[in-house]
Scaffold this active site. Structure first.
Site, PDB file in Angstrom:
ATOM      1  N   ARG A  54      51.505  52.691  87.483  1.00 62.39           N
ATOM      2  CA  ARG A  54      50.772  53.529  86.529  1.00 62.39           C
ATOM      3  C   ARG A  54      49.275  53.264  86.559  1.00 62.39           C
ATOM      4  O   ARG A  54      48.820  52.224  86.992  1.00 62.39           O
ATOM      5  CB  ARG A  54      51.288  53.275  85.105  1.00 62.39           C
ATOM      6  CG  ARG A  54      52.606  53.978  84.816  1.00 62.39           C
ATOM      7  CD  ARG A  54      53.010  53.809  83.370  1.00 62.39           C
ATOM      8  NE  ARG A  54      54.236  54.569  83.121  1.00 62.39           N
ATOM      9  CZ  ARG A  54      55.249  54.166  82.365  1.00 62.39           C
ATOM     10  NH1 ARG A  54      55.192  52.989  81.779  1.00 62.39           N
ATOM     11  NH2 ARG A  54      56.303  54.922  82.192  1.00 62.39           N
ATOM     12  N   ASP A 114      22.571  43.439  63.079  1.00 64.61           N
ATOM     13  CA  ASP A 114      21.149  43.744  62.938  1.00 64.61           C
ATOM     14  C   ASP A 114      20.831  44.436  61.618  1.00 64.61           C
ATOM     15  O   ASP A 114      19.778  44.195  61.018  1.00 64.61           O
ATOM     16  CB  ASP A 114      20.642  44.567  64.138  1.00 64.61           C
ATOM     17  CG  ASP A 114      21.396  45.877  64.319  1.00 64.61           C
ATOM     18  OD1 ASP A 114      22.561  45.944  63.908  1.00 64.61           O
ATOM     19  OD2 ASP A 114      20.830  46.827  64.883  1.00 64.61           O
ATOM     20  N   GLY A 115      21.753  45.269  61.112  1.00 63.66           N
ATOM     21  CA  GLY A 115      21.536  45.943  59.827  1.00 63.66           C
ATOM     22  C   GLY A 115      21.457  44.947  58.676  1.00 63.66           C
ATOM     23  O   GLY A 115      20.565  45.034  57.823  1.00 63.66           O
ATOM     24  N   ILE A 128      31.187  41.202  67.125  1.00 63.28           N
ATOM     25  CA  ILE A 128      31.948  41.178  68.382  1.00 63.28           C
ATOM     26  C   ILE A 128      31.273  42.012  69.464  1.00 63.28           C
ATOM     27  O   ILE A 128      31.586  41.864  70.644  1.00 63.28           O
ATOM     28  CB  ILE A 128      33.410  41.653  68.196  1.00 63.28           C
ATOM     29  CG1 ILE A 128      33.475  43.144  67.852  1.00 63.28           C
ATOM     30  CG2 ILE A 128      34.140  40.811  67.164  1.00 63.28           C
ATOM     31  CD1 ILE A 128      34.853  43.753  68.002  1.00 63.28           C
ATOM     32  N   ASP A 129      30.312  42.869  69.070  1.00 60.90           N
ATOM     33  CA  ASP A 129      29.728  43.812  70.029  1.00 60.90           C
ATOM     34  C   ASP A 129      28.745  43.157  71.003  1.00 60.90           C
ATOM     35  O   ASP A 129      28.484  43.697  72.071  1.00 60.90           O
ATOM     36  CB  ASP A 129      28.991  44.940  69.288  1.00 60.90           C
ATOM     37  CG  ASP A 129      29.896  45.697  68.330  1.00 60.90           C
ATOM     38  OD1 ASP A 129      31.118  45.719  68.589  1.00 60.90           O
ATOM     39  OD2 ASP A 129      29.393  46.244  67.339  1.00 60.90           O
ATOM     40  N   HIS A 133      41.112  47.622  66.253  1.00 58.53           N
ATOM     41  CA  HIS A 133      40.744  46.433  65.471  1.00 58.53           C
ATOM     42  C   HIS A 133      41.490  45.169  65.875  1.00 58.53           C
ATOM     43  O   HIS A 133      41.204  44.091  65.320  1.00 58.53           O
ATOM     44  CB  HIS A 133      40.915  46.722  63.979  1.00 58.53           C
ATOM     45  CG  HIS A 133      39.796  47.558  63.434  1.00 58.53           C
ATOM     46  ND1 HIS A 133      39.673  48.894  63.719  1.00 58.53           N
ATOM     47  CD2 HIS A 133      38.714  47.236  62.677  1.00 58.53           C
ATOM     48  CE1 HIS A 133      38.586  49.368  63.133  1.00 58.53           C
ATOM     49  NE2 HIS A 133      37.989  48.385  62.501  1.00 58.53           N
ATOM     50  N   VAL A 134      42.395  45.288  66.839  1.00 55.83           N
ATOM     51  CA  VAL A 134      43.005  44.081  67.421  1.00 55.83           C
ATOM     52  C   VAL A 134      41.912  43.145  67.930  1.00 55.83           C
ATOM     53  O   VAL A 134      42.013  41.919  67.838  1.00 55.83           O
ATOM     54  CB  VAL A 134      43.946  44.479  68.590  1.00 55.83           C
ATOM     55  CG1 VAL A 134      44.294  43.284  69.463  1.00 55.83           C
ATOM     56  CG2 VAL A 134      45.218  45.101  68.039  1.00 55.83           C
TER      57      VAL A 134
END
Length: 790
Positions: free
Chosen positions: A204, A122-123, A168-169, A301-302
Site C-alpha cells: 500500500r 510566540d503568541g 511541538i511545532d 492530537h496523538v
C-alpha cells in the site's frame, strides 16, 4: 558566551530571597512543560524565592483567586513523566484587552509577584512582553482606582519576564529545538513504523498528515527519520508539475522491489500559489495516476499526547533552571528574554527579536519568498531539507559525477541504534558524489578476511528505522592484522574509509594513522563517526545511539516507579550500562527524576552513601513515596549494586523497602529514536562530503592515486557545544583516558549539580557556563547544524 575557563560564579551569589516568581503555561500544551515547571519551582525555592503557580495560563492570571497558588517542593513531585501541563493552559481573549491586563496586574501585585516565567509559543510570549511594557502604567491606573497603595508603584516598579518556548511545532526562531518537539517526533515515528509493517504486507501507499501549523519541521524531520518517499512542507512548496514527478518516483520505487510508499504532508502544506495541498488530493492523485491501493492517516492530537521523551525532560529541566538564573540576574533595563538552545548550548535571546524573526518567516511565505523562508527558519532546518533532498531523490546515472573513487564503510565495537541510518546516509551521499561504495561486514575482522562487497542505492532502503548493526560489528582492533588489512585495501582499491563506532573505532583510527609509516595503503582519508550508547568518545558531546539508550532507561524507570504506586514507600536501585562512563546514569537520572546517581567520574565513599540514605529517609518521612537511585555498572568495584541495595535495605528499615534492577542489554536494543536517526543521517552525510573533498585534495595526478598522510586526513566528526567539528584523532589522544576508555573532560558533569538540586540536595551550581544575553541576528557558527542538546 562565558568561556569554560572563565571565573566560576556559584549561585549562592544570586540570592532569590524576597523575590516572588510565578510560572504559567499558555497556548497549546506540549510534552515536557511539566518538567520545565518542576525545574522553575525547585530552582526558585532553592535560591530562596517564593514561587507561585498560575493555573490555566493567562486566564488564571486575569481571574486570580484560587488560580494563583504558592508552590511547594512536594507539589511538583511525580510530574516529570506526565505529558501535557498539570497546571493547565487556556487561550485567553480577555488578556488581549487592556482591562484584562489591568486585572492580571492587580492579581500579581496582591501576591507580590514581579517575576514571570512564561512557557508557551510566540503568541503567549508576545503577550507577556506587552504586559511588561505596560506594567508601570497599569500600576498607576490601579493606584488611581484605589485598588493598591501608592507605595506599590515603587515597591513593584518593574515586571521581569523570561520565556521558554513550549510548542511541538518547533516554529520559533532563535532556538534549535522547542520543548515538546522531540516527543512529538517520537509519536509520529512510532505511528510510521507501525504503519510500514501493514503497508508492506498489502503493498500500500500511505499518506500521513502531521501537525505543525505553518511550520514544516515535524513533517521534514519525520520524513528524514523514516526515509519517506515524498514530503510536502509549507516553507518549500513543490515546483509546478510536482504531481507527475511524485508519481514517477513512487512508481520507480515499486519497480525497484519496494512494497510500500510513504508520503508525509505537513498540515500547512501549500503549492507555489499558496493553495493548500490536502491528503485527500494526494490520495486521489495516486489512485488515479498509478492505481495503487492508498490510505490516508491523520495523526492529529496523538502527537501532543503521551509521556515526554528523555530529550524533552532534559531540555526542559535545563531551560527551567536557566530561566530562574536569568530572572535573578535581570535588572529594570534588561529586555524580556527567551531561554533558547543552540547546538548543545543554552543561550538567552531578546524575546521580541525572536518573535519578529518568527513573524518574518510567515511574511516571506505569504509573499512567495520561499528560499528566504527556509533560511529564516535557521541553519538546522535548512540542513534537514538539504539532507532529505540528497537522500530521497536519486539523480539519474547520466547526471552523477564520475569520481572513480572507492569508499568503504564499516561498523566497529558494540552495536548502537542509529548505526544503520548512518550507513544508509553514507552510501547514498557517496553514490550522489560519484563514488563506488563498499560495505564491510563485521568491522575490521571482516575487512582483513575480505568480507567486502559493493553496496548500491536500493540496498540500504528501509535501513533508517532498523536497530543494531545490519553490517555486523566486532570489537577487533586493526593493529594485529595490519598487513592483511593493507592487502585487502590494495586488492579492492579502497581510496577512503568511513568508520562508525565507539571507543574501539577511535582506537582503530589511531592505530591506522600510526601504521601509515609502514603501510602506504593506510595513506587514505579516514573519518570516524561516534556511535555508542556509552557516549564515551573524546571529541564529541554526543554519540549516535546514546539518545535511544537514554529513552530505554527513562521508560523503564517510569514503569518501575509506577509499579510502587499505591504500595508502601519504596526505593529502586537501578544499574545502567556505560562502562566507566557515567553519562547514562547521570543524564538518565536527571531525566527520570533520580535521587542519586553513582558514577566512576565522581568518586564516592561510605559516608556519601550514608548521607544519601539519610536524605532519602528524611524525604520519605515527609513527602515522597518512591525513590530512585541509579548506579553506573563500573562506578566502584567494591560498592556494587548488590552492596548498595543491601545498605539501603538495612538503613531504610522501617521507613522504606528496596528493590533492584539491572537493565542490561535492553539499553542497546530497540528501534533508534528520531534523534539518533537524524543525528546519524546528518553527520554521516557531512562526513561523506568531507571525504569527497579530501579525496580530490589528496589525489596525485602524476601517480594516479590518492596519498593522504597528514593529521587532518584522519579525523573524528564530533559535536562540540554549538558546532560539528572535524578533529584529527591524533590530537584527541591527549584528551583520552585509555585505561578507562573515557574522555578526560566531559561536559555533562556540569548537569550533575542540577540533578542534585532538583532532588533537594544542598550543593553549589556553577553558572559560569550559563547563557548570556545575545542577539538573534548574530551569525551562528558555520557548522552549527546539529539540532540537539543533552
Amino acid at each position: 558566551m562565558a568561556q569554560p575557563d572563565s571565573k566560576k560564579i556559584f549561585f549562592e551569589n544570586l540570592s532569590g530571597a524576597g523575590k516572588a516568581i510565578a510560572v504559567l503555561t499558555s497556548g497549546g500544551d506540549a510534552q515536557g512543560m511539566n518538567a520545565a515547571v518542576r525545574a522553575v519551582v525547585r530552582m526558585g525555592l532553592y535560591v530562596g524565592a517564593k514561587v507561585y503557580f498560575i493555573h490555566e495560563g493567562y486566564q488564571g492570571m486575569v481571574d486570580g483567586g484560587e488560580n494563583i497558588k504558592e508552590a511547594t517542593w512536594e507539589s511538583v513531585s511525580s510530574m516529570l513523566q506526565v505529558g501535557g501541563t498539570v497546571i493547565g493552559s487556556a487561550r485567553c481573549k480577555e488578556f488581549r484587552s487592556h482591562e484584562g491586563r489591568l486585572k492580571a496586574a492587580h492579581n500579581l501585585v496582591r501576591h507580590g509577584i514581579t517575576n514571570l516565567c512564561v512557557i508557551g509559543g510566540d503568541g503567549s510570549l508576545t503577550g507577556a512582553n506587552l504586559f511588561r511594557e505596560e506594567w508601570s502604567g497599569l500600576l498607576s491606573e490601579l493606584v488611581e482606582q484605589g485598588l493598591i497603595e501608592a507605595d506599590a508603584i515603587q515597591k513593584y516598579s518593574a515586571l521581569h519576564i523570561v520565556g521558554m518556548v513550549g510548542s511541538i511545532d518547533n516554529d520559533f526562531c532563535g532556538t534549535d529545538m522547542t520543548i515538546g518537539t522531540d516527543s512529538a517526533l517520537h509519536r509520529i515515528i512510532e505511528v510510521v513504523d507501525a504503519i510500514m509493517t501493514t503497508a508492506q504486507s498489502h503493498q500500500r501507499t500511505f499518506v500521513l498528515e502531521v501537525m505543525g501549523r505553518h511550520c514544516g519541521y515535524l513533517a521534514l524531520v519525520s520524513a528524514l527519520a523514516c526515509g519517506a518517499d515524498w514530503v510536502l512542507i509549507p516553507e518549500m512548496p513543490p515546483e509546478d508539475g510536482w504531481e507527475e514527478k511524485m508519481c514517477q518516483k513512487l512508481s520507480a520505487n515499486r519497480a525497484g522491489m519496494k512494497r510500500l510508499n510513504i508520503i508525509i504532508v505537513a498540515e500547512g502544506a501549500i503549492d507555489r500559489n499558496n493553495k493548500p495541498i490536502t491528503t485527500d488530493f494526494i490520495k486521489d492523485l495516486v489512485v488515479k495516476q498509478l492505481g495503487f491501493d492508498t490510505r490516508v492517516t491523520i495523526l492529529g492530537h496523538v502527537q501532543r499526547g503521551g509521556t515526554p521523551s528523555a530529550f524533552d525532560r532534559i531540555l526542559a529541566s535545563r531551560m527551567g533552571v536557566e530561566a530562574v538564573l536569568a530572572l535573578l540576574e535581570t535588572t529594570a533595563n534588561t529586555p524580556a528574554c527567551v531561554v533558547s538552545l543552540c547546538g548543545n548550548q543554552s543561550v538567552r535571546l531578546p524575546l521580541m527579536e525572536c518573535v519578529e524573526m518568527t513573524q518574518e518567516v510567515q511574511k516571506a511565505m505569504d509573499q512567495k519568498r520561499f528560499e528566504e523562508a527556509v533560511k529564516l527558519r535557521g541553519r538546522s532546518f535548512e540542513n534537514n531539507l538539504k539532507t532529505y533532498k540528497l537522500l530521497a531523490h536519486r539523480k539519474p546515472e547520466s547526471e552523477l559525477p564520475t569520481s572513480n573513487f572507492n569508499v568503504a564503510v564499516l561498523n566497529v565495537g558494540a552495536p548502537a541504534a542509529g548505526m544503520n541510518a548512518a550507513v544508509r546516509s553514507a552510501v547514498r551521499v557517496g553514490i550522489s558524489e560519484g563514488h563506488k561504495m563498499f560495505a564491510v561486514n563485521d568491522g575490521f575482522e571482516g575487512l582483513y578476511k575480505g568480507q567486502i562487497k559493493e553496496i548500491k542505492w536500493a540496498d540500504v532502503g528501509g535501513w533508517t528505522g532498523q536497530g543494531g548493526s545490519l553490517l555486523g560489528t566486532k570489537r577487533t582492533l586493526p593493529a594485529k592484522h595490519a598487513e592483511k588489512i593493507a592487502d585487502q585495501i590494495r586488492q579492492h582499491n579502497i581510496n577512503a574509509l568511513l568508520v562508525i563506532g565507539g571507543f574501539e573505532a577511535f582506537e582503530s583510527l589511531l592505530q591506522l594513522f600510526e601504521a601509515r609509516a609502514t603501510y602506504e595503503e593506510f595513506c587514505i582519508p579516514m573519518c570516524m563517526l561516534p556511535a555508542t550508547i556509552s557516549n564515551n568518545v573524546p571529541g564529541t558531546d554526543l554519540s549516535i545511539g546514546a539518545d535511544t539508550a537514554l529513552n530505554a532507561i527513562v521508560e523503564t524507570c517510569d514503569r518501575i516507579k509506577q509499579s510502587a504506586s499505591g504500595t508502601k514507600r519504596r526505593v529502586f536501585i537501578i544499574e545502567t550500562m556505560g562502562g566507566y562512563c557515567g553519562y547514562l546514569a547521570s543524564v538518565g537520572g536527571l531525566a527520570a527524576g533520580a535521587d542519586a546517581a553513582y558514577i566512576y567520574e565522581e568518586q564516592f565513599d561510605i559516608r556519601d552513601l550514608q548521607a544519601n540514605v539519610e536524605h532519602l529517609t528524611e524525604k520519605m518521612k515527609t513527602s515522597i513515596q518512591r525513590g530512585l537511585v541509579l548506579r553506573n555498572e563500573n562506578s566502584n568495584e567494591n560498592y556494587t549494586t548488590d552492596f548498595i541495595y543491601q545498605l539501603y535495605s538495612e538503613e531504610g528499615r522501617g521507613v522504606f523497602d528496596c528493590r533492584k534492577n539491572v537493565l542490561g542489554h535492553m539499553q542497546q536494543g530497540g528501534a533508534p529514536s528520531p534523534f539518533d536517526r537524524n543525528f546519524g543521517t546528518k553527520i554521516s552525510a557531512k562526513a561523506m562530503q568531507w571525504i569527497s573533498k579530501k579525496l580530490v585534495e589528496t589525489f596525485r595526478q602524476d601517480e594516479g592515486r590518492v596519498f593522504a598522510n597528514s593529521e587532518d586526513t584522519c579525523c573524528l566528526l564530533g559535536m562540540r557545544r554549538r558546532a560539528l567539528v572535524f578533529q584529527p584523532v591524533v590530537q584527541l589522544k591527549e584528551e583520552s583516558d585509555f585505561v578507562h576508555r573515557i574522555p578526560r573532560e566531559q561536559w555533562w558533569l556540569k548537569l550533575r549539580p542540577l540533578m542534585k538540586i532538583l532532588a533537594k540536595y544542598k550543593t553549589s551550581y556553577d553558572v559560569s557556563d550559563s547563557g548570556q544575553l545575545e542577539h538573534v541576528v548574530h551569525n551562528r557558527p558555520k557548522e552549527s547544524d546539529a539540532s540537539v542538546a543533552m
